[in-house]
Design a protein around this motif. Structure first.
Motif, PDB file in Angstrom:
ATOM      1  N   SER A   1       0.826  -1.210   0.000  1.00  0.00           N
ATOM      2  CA  SER A   1       0.000   0.000   0.000  1.00  0.00           C
ATOM      3  C   SER A   1       0.858   1.256   0.000  1.00  0.00           C
ATOM      4  O   SER A   1       0.576   2.221  -0.728  1.00  0.00           O
ATOM      5  CB  SER A   1      -0.922  -0.007   1.223  1.00  0.00           C
ATOM      6  N   SER A   2       1.947   1.252   0.791  1.00  0.00           N
ATOM      7  CA  SER A   2       2.835   2.412   0.824  1.00  0.00           C
ATOM      8  C   SER A   2       3.527   2.612  -0.527  1.00  0.00           C
ATOM      9  O   SER A   2       3.665   3.753  -1.006  1.00  0.00           O
ATOM     10  CB  SER A   2       3.884   2.241   1.925  1.00  0.00           C
TER      11      SER A   2
ATOM     12  N   THR B   1       2.360   1.712  -3.424  1.00  0.00           N
ATOM     13  CA  THR B   1       1.343   2.197  -4.360  1.00  0.00           C
ATOM     14  C   THR B   1       1.085   3.683  -4.169  1.00  0.00           C
ATOM     15  O   THR B   1       0.984   4.441  -5.148  1.00  0.00           O
ATOM     16  CB  THR B   1       0.037   1.409  -4.178  1.00  0.00           C
ATOM     17  N   ASP B   2       0.999   4.126  -2.909  1.00  0.00           N
ATOM     18  CA  ASP B   2       0.804   5.556  -2.643  1.00  0.00           C
ATOM     19  C   ASP B   2       1.978   6.375  -3.176  1.00  0.00           C
ATOM     20  O   ASP B   2       1.786   7.447  -3.763  1.00  0.00           O
ATOM     21  CB  ASP B   2       0.641   5.792  -1.140  1.00  0.00           C
ATOM     22  N   ALA B   3       3.198   5.881  -2.965  1.00  0.00           N
ATOM     23  CA  ALA B   3       4.376   6.603  -3.452  1.00  0.00           C
ATOM     24  C   ALA B   3       4.387   6.666  -4.980  1.00  0.00           C
ATOM     25  O   ALA B   3       4.717   7.705  -5.570  1.00  0.00           O
ATOM     26  CB  ALA B   3       5.648   5.932  -2.943  1.00  0.00           C
ATOM     27  N   LYS B   4       4.013   5.569  -5.627  1.00  0.00           N
ATOM     28  CA  LYS B   4       3.976   5.550  -7.091  1.00  0.00           C
ATOM     29  C   LYS B   4       2.942   6.529  -7.621  1.00  0.00           C
ATOM     30  O   LYS B   4       3.208   7.291  -8.561  1.00  0.00           O
ATOM     31  CB  LYS B   4       3.674   4.142  -7.576  1.00  0.00           C
ATOM     32  N   LEU B   5       1.756   6.535  -7.025  1.00  0.00           N
ATOM     33  CA  LEU B   5       0.702   7.449  -7.477  1.00  0.00           C
ATOM     34  C   LEU B   5       1.090   8.907  -7.216  1.00  0.00           C
ATOM     35  O   LEU B   5       0.780   9.792  -8.022  1.00  0.00           O
ATOM     36  CB  LEU B   5      -0.614   7.108  -6.777  1.00  0.00           C
ATOM     37  N   ALA B   6       1.767   9.168  -6.089  1.00  0.00           N
ATOM     38  CA  ALA B   6       2.221  10.533  -5.806  1.00  0.00           C
ATOM     39  C   ALA B   6       3.256  10.983  -6.828  1.00  0.00           C
ATOM     40  O   ALA B   6       3.235  12.134  -7.289  1.00  0.00           O
ATOM     41  CB  ALA B   6       2.787  10.613  -4.392  1.00  0.00           C
TER      42      ALA B   6
ATOM     43  N   THR C   1       1.511  11.790  -9.951  1.00  0.00           N
ATOM     44  CA  THR C   1       0.829  13.080  -9.813  1.00  0.00           C
ATOM     45  C   THR C   1       1.793  14.235 -10.041  1.00  0.00           C
ATOM     46  O   THR C   1       1.478  15.209 -10.737  1.00  0.00           O
ATOM     47  CB  THR C   1       0.186  13.191  -8.420  1.00  0.00           C
TER      48      THR C   1
ATOM     49  N   GLU D   1      -6.384  13.864   0.726  1.00  0.00           N
ATOM     50  CA  GLU D   1      -7.170  12.645   0.486  1.00  0.00           C
ATOM     51  C   GLU D   1      -8.369  12.928  -0.411  1.00  0.00           C
ATOM     52  O   GLU D   1      -8.716  12.122  -1.274  1.00  0.00           O
ATOM     53  CB  GLU D   1      -7.624  12.069   1.827  1.00  0.00           C
TER      54      GLU D   1
ATOM     55  N   ILE E   1      -2.074  12.884   2.393  1.00  0.00           N
ATOM     56  CA  ILE E   1      -1.641  11.489   2.261  1.00  0.00           C
ATOM     57  C   ILE E   1      -0.290  11.377   1.572  1.00  0.00           C
ATOM     58  O   ILE E   1       0.349  10.315   1.621  1.00  0.00           O
ATOM     59  CB  ILE E   1      -2.690  10.657   1.491  1.00  0.00           C
ATOM     60  N   ALA E   2       0.169  12.442   0.937  1.00  0.00           N
ATOM     61  CA  ALA E   2       1.468  12.411   0.256  1.00  0.00           C
ATOM     62  C   ALA E   2       1.829  13.828  -0.135  1.00  0.00           C
ATOM     63  O   ALA E   2       1.037  14.773   0.033  1.00  0.00           O
ATOM     64  CB  ALA E   2       1.428  11.506  -0.975  1.00  0.00           C
TER      65      ALA E   2
END
Length: 242
Positions: free
Chosen positions: A43-44, A46-51, A54, A190, A203-204
């Motif tokens: 999950s972490s 994935t969040d880093a990849k999406l950030a 972005t 978020e 969230i990032a």
């Protein structure tokens, strides 16, 4: 005797079954803990990849906006990410999405009131600067506000925008130029369509640097300080190839 032996066998079987159930429960808990840690790491990531995606999309949008605004495919240059802060400072008791700053208007002192700090955080919406403080000295509790990415490692913030121009003797020339400094972190909420709140956390965050590869090998742009003999001040001299 036969009845007692049967009871003994039943007790042994029962103990074996209890041991097997206990072993299975321990194995299940161990696997669950491992899988939970794996899910947290995934999950972490994935969040880093999406950030990161972005930030990349935002950088492309900045370049395309400049090209579209001037109808010129070469209307792009070096740029870094910047977040929104009111230049004049924070004004207490003003609920406005443009009233965002970590220092007071006029005095320039850091916010010291809990109400002002909460109001400032509630106004974070446009390219927000998330309040990320990193403790640098656990003995004294000293911390740093890491709102920028110190790429040149000079341990200070090099601001972005118009600044005074000084000559080699440190004397102000009377001119102001636009300079790019350190990339600034931009927070990701978020729910991006709503301001920051206890139910809408950051969230990032991301920062980016755009390097125009189409100009890095162009002698008119890259690392030169050439000037025409008739110029009294330093300046760039354009070259052309025939």
């Amino acid at each position: 005797m036969k009845r007692n032996s049967q009871r003994g066998i039943a007790l042994v079987i029962t103990l074996i079954m209890l041991a097997m159930v206990t072993l299975m429960a321990v194995l299940f808990l161990g696997i669950s803990r491992r899988e939970r840690a794996s899910v947290t790491v995934t999950s972490s990531l994935t969040d880093a990849k999406l950030a990161a995606e972005t930030g990349q999309a935002r950088a492309l949008a900045e370049v395309i906006a400049r090209i579209t605004a001037q109808s010129n495919r070469f209307a792009y240059d070096f740029l870094v990410s910047t977040n929104f802060i009111t230049p004049t400072g924070f004004r207490p008791n003003l609920a406005s999405l443009t009233n965002v700053s970590y220092v007071y208007a006029g005095s320039g002192l850091p916010l010291n009131s809990d109400n002002d700090i909460r109001r400032n955080q509630a106004n974070l919406f446009y390219d927000p600067r998330p309040p990320v403080f990193v403790v640098t000295n656990f003995a004294t509790g000293a911390s740093e506000f890491r709102f920028y990415l110190d790429l040149n490692r000079n341990r200070r913030f090099d601001t972005n925008g118009y600044q005074r121009v000084f000559n080699t003797n440190g004397v102000f020339t009377g001119e102001t130029n636009f300079y790019w400094g350190d990339p600034e972190w931009i927070g990701i909420l978020e729910h991006p369509d709503l301001p920051h709140s206890p139910s809408n956390r950051f969230i990032a965050r991301y920062a980016f640097v755009v390097v125009p590869s189409g100009k890095t090998l162009d002698i008119n742009y890259v690392h030169k300080n050439a000037r025409s003999p008739g110029l009294s001040r330093l300046g760039h001299l354009a070259f052309s190839a025939n």
